[in-house]
Design an enzyme around this catalytic site. Structure first.
Site, mmCIF file in Angstrom:
data_model
loop_
_atom_site.group_PDB
_atom_site.id
_atom_site.type_symbol
_atom_site.label_atom_id
_atom_site.label_comp_id
_atom_site.label_asym_id
_atom_site.label_seq_id
_atom_site.Cartn_x
_atom_site.Cartn_y
_atom_site.Cartn_z
ATOM 1 N N ASP A 1 59.105 22.528 1.086
ATOM 2 C CA ASP A 1 58.028 22.047 0.607
ATOM 3 C C ASP A 1 57.087 22.726 -0.228
ATOM 4 O OD1 ASP A 1 57.444 24.162 2.771
ATOM 5 O OD2 ASP A 1 55.354 22.977 3.071
ATOM 6 N N GLU A 2 56.293 22.284 -0.940
ATOM 7 C CA GLU A 2 55.308 23.115 -1.844
ATOM 8 C C GLU A 2 55.998 23.974 -2.795
ATOM 9 O OE1 GLU A 2 51.112 22.684 0.863
ATOM 10 O OE2 GLU A 2 52.599 24.446 1.041
ATOM 11 N N VAL A 3 57.178 23.567 -3.397
ATOM 12 C CA VAL A 3 58.056 24.351 -4.140
ATOM 13 C C VAL A 3 57.409 24.920 -5.221
ATOM 14 C CG1 VAL A 3 60.403 24.716 -5.157
ATOM 15 C CG2 VAL A 3 60.127 23.529 -2.920
#
EC number: 3.2.1.52
Length: 680
Positions: free
Chosen positions: A312-314
């Site tokens: 996530d939130e890469v």
């Protein structure tokens, strides 16, 4: 001089006095502290009736029908409940019994059908208590175990409440997030039994900083991380309470864990990053040196069915891609290739994959990226805002994946998301928790509101149609969390109510902006009951407020301290208190209680804001050191509350001569509303 004029002058003189003191007038009561079970079952059953009556505890025993491990777990938990709540043993057999089994036993199935409570729903159960005994018949062994969790809540000091319950879970997968760190044992040994009682069936275990062998050998193991032995122990403990362990090892982004001590920096995605956040997916060493060895150890340690890989939130912090070879490939292919590589490695170890949704289903890639991923991946969608619906769950399902919702802490976020998960056919829900990688103890003292959210999640994931707990009782989730995490005996303690009327500096009602906080009748405590009042488990004599000096103009002329001449022994003192205003400084020392004994010795109880005391307008329970007390509203509808600091006396055999409340004169000014002596 008229009586009115005299009263005004006396009041003014009182307010200008630097300190107050008065002898205590005491009223004996049998229930100064009376801990008792809640009348509300959590999670709320699908169908429940409560006929009048109680099954006596005398000659009551326990009878198991079958040999499934879940039945022995049920017996263990019921025996623990008897010991904790009643301080007595539950007999192995008696004239009347608590009978626990499953519908695989023909006689028990027939009993459940005759009672009209039979169910074949997975993890469901039939439960009834009447004059003939108590019966739990599970649709399966897990159902019998969950029935035992409900029966625990029917226990009272005199017996088991009569009940007729038919129950089953609304959502298949009910996950609570926990952490592994150096404080793990002291916290998780309390959380895991609590989560089982709330009928979760899995735990998402934040495992980034476990001290893997490869990390220790490479010099990037964190000193604050849990050992592998502790990780394995927690996994087995979870299983013994019916909770499937799912390790969360954040990959692609959130990977500061692999760069501890300045190691592995050749694997950083963005070489210009000051705090490396993502790894280079095009460097084979990323996998051979770090990721594959860690995942292999995690599988060996946890023996999981699935591992959550994060993802996530890469692109939220560092440049991704940042290296020239990565830019040539592009984000989408980098993400897909990395996910497939890790998925395939886990699959070779017979372990499934879970990822978060946000990067894979972002608007910019949703039309193409998900189609490239293996469809046996579970996609969990986090959304921490309350909403009438969460269509993303259908988007995930329509793309061919198993979907999970994930909630956090905003009011009704958990409840509305669980309802959407049921409506849209998601596999279940995760109640997330974000208390910091090494912040385990804060779940009780510091970020306790996230522990309260476990209760909300347990209620809503089991029964998404249940009324939100805040609508049943504004303090119910808070009091339940405190009681489940640190359970106490059901007992009544005599004591004495202290009359504080001679020390009162502010009226609770503020008709003309001279009382409470000088804001007038719409923003005061006029709705707080006065007299001999039960507040939570405690009883107080309430007549007004002993409000002390603060930096606010409306409190600047108040006394700086107030002393009660007690001259009593006590097992504990219960302070019903608050502050007139908030402070922006968490844990700021705003005052103290000084307890002076007859022999001249003194103990100081500090008052740290947010921990021991908080403002009447501050509802967030950041710490469970202070117990929930009264919750109400002002005339203009503002939600307000008072808390109870239960001070346990380390010298119960000595007479307490004086109790003094002292203010530091800060923005948050201590205000005592009730004081009760518990025991002698």
């Amino acid at each position: 001089m008229g009586k009115g004029r005299k009263k005004v002058l006396l009041t003014a003189a009182l307010l200008l006095t630097p300190a107050l003191a008065a002898p205590a007038a005491l009223t004996p009561v049998p229930d100064a502290l009376a801990a008792s079970p809640s009348q509300v079952l959590i999670p709320a059953p699908q169908k429940a009736e409560f006929p009048a009556g109680t099954l006596p505890l005398t000659n009551l025993g326990l009878k198991l029908v079958g040999s499934a491990p879940e039945l022995s777990w049920a017996a263990r938990d019921l025996r623990a409940e008897w010991q904790t709540r009643l301080e007595q043993k539950l007999a192995d057999s008696g004239k009347l019994n608590i009978t626990i089994g499953t519908r695989s036993d023909a006689d028990l199935a027939a009993k459940a059908k005759a009672a009209g409570l039979y169910t074949e729903q997975p993890e469901g159960y039939a439960l009834w208590v009447d004059a003939s005994g108590a019966y739990i018949i599970g649709a399966d062994a897990k159902g019998a175990y969950y029935g035992a969790q409900t029966l625990r809540q029917l226990l009272t000091p005199t017996g088991l409440r009569f009940a007729r319950i038919q129950d089953f879970p609304g959502l298949k997968q009910r996950v609570a997030m926990i952490y592994l760190d150096s404080y793990s044992k002291g916290v998780n040994d309390r959380l895991i039994p609590m989560l089982a009682e709330l009928k979760y069936n899995a735990v998402l275990i934040m495992s980034n900083y476990v001290q893997w062998d490869v990390a220790r050998a490479g010099g990037w193991a964190s000193a604050g991380g849990a050992s592998k032995a502790e990780a394995a122990r927690v996994a087995e403990l979870a299983r013994s309470y019916g909770l499937e362990p799912i390790p969360l090892i954040e990959t692609l982004g959130h990977v500061a864990w692999m760069f501890q001590g300045g190691k592995n920096l050749d694997l950083v995605q963005d070489p210009q990053s000051q705090n490396p956040y993502a790894y280079d997916t095009l460097n084979p060493e990323t996998y051979s040196r770090v990721l594959f060895p860690v995942l292999k150890e995690a599988v060996e340690t946890f023996r999981p069915k699935q591992i959550h890989l994060g993802h996530d939130e890469v692109r939220n912090r560092d440049r991704f891609p940042a290296r020239e070879n990565g830019k040539a490939v592009g984000f989408e292919k980098l993400f897909v290739d990395d996910t497939i590589k890790l998925h395939d490695y886990l699959k070779s170890l017979n372990v499934g994959t879970i990822i978060w949704h946000d990067a894979a289903f972002a608007d910019s890639v949703v039309s193409s990226l998900p189609a490239q991923l293996p469809k046996d991946i579970t996609v969990s969608s986090w959304n921490y805002n309350p909403a009438p619906d969460y269509p993303i769950l259908s988007t995930i399902k329509d793309a061919g994946f198993t979907a999970l919702g994930a909630s956090w802490g905003d009011p009704l976020n958990t409840e509305t998301y669980a309802a959407a998960a049921l409506k849209r056919g998601a596999n279940g829900m995760i109640q997330t928790r974000w208390t910091g990688y090494f912040g385990n103890p804060s779940i009780w003292d510091g970020q306790a509101d996230q522990g309260v959210n476990y209760v909300r999640g347990g209620n809503s994931f089991w029964n998404p149609g249940a009324k939100p707990l805040a609508e049943v009782d504004p303090t119910l989730a808070e009091t339940t969390y405190r009681d489940l995490y640190a359970p106490t005996p059901y007992a009544q303690h005599a004591g004495q109510l202290v009359d504080l009327s001679k020390l009162v500096t502010r009226t609770l009602a503020d008709a003309n902006e001279t009382g409470w906080i000088h804001k007038g009748p719409d923003i005061d405590l006029s709705k707080l009951p006065t007299g001999n009042v039960k507040i939570g488990a405690y009883r107080f004599a309430i007549s007004g407020a002993v409000m002390l000096k603060g930096s606010r103009g409306a409190a600047s002329d108040l006394p700086s301290q107030a002393t009660i001449e007690l001259n009593q022994k006590a097992a504990r003192l219960a302070f019903l208190h608050t502050t007139g205003w908030t402070t922006p400084v968490n844990r700021e020392l705003i005052g103290r209680y000084e307890i002076v004994y007859a022999d001249g010795s003194k103990i100081v109880q500090p008052l740290e804001y947010g921990r021991h005391i908080r403002a009447w307008t501050e509802l967030t329970p950041s710490s469970m050191v202070q117990a929930p007390g009264w919750r109400g509203q002002t005339k203009d509808g503002l939600a307000v509350n008072l808390g109870v600091l239960d001070w346990v006396n380390p010298k119960p055999d000595q007479v307490i001569k004086l109790v003094t409340l002292v203010s530091e004169g800060k923005q948050a000014n201590p205000t005592l509303v009730g004081l009760t002596v518990v025991g002698k």
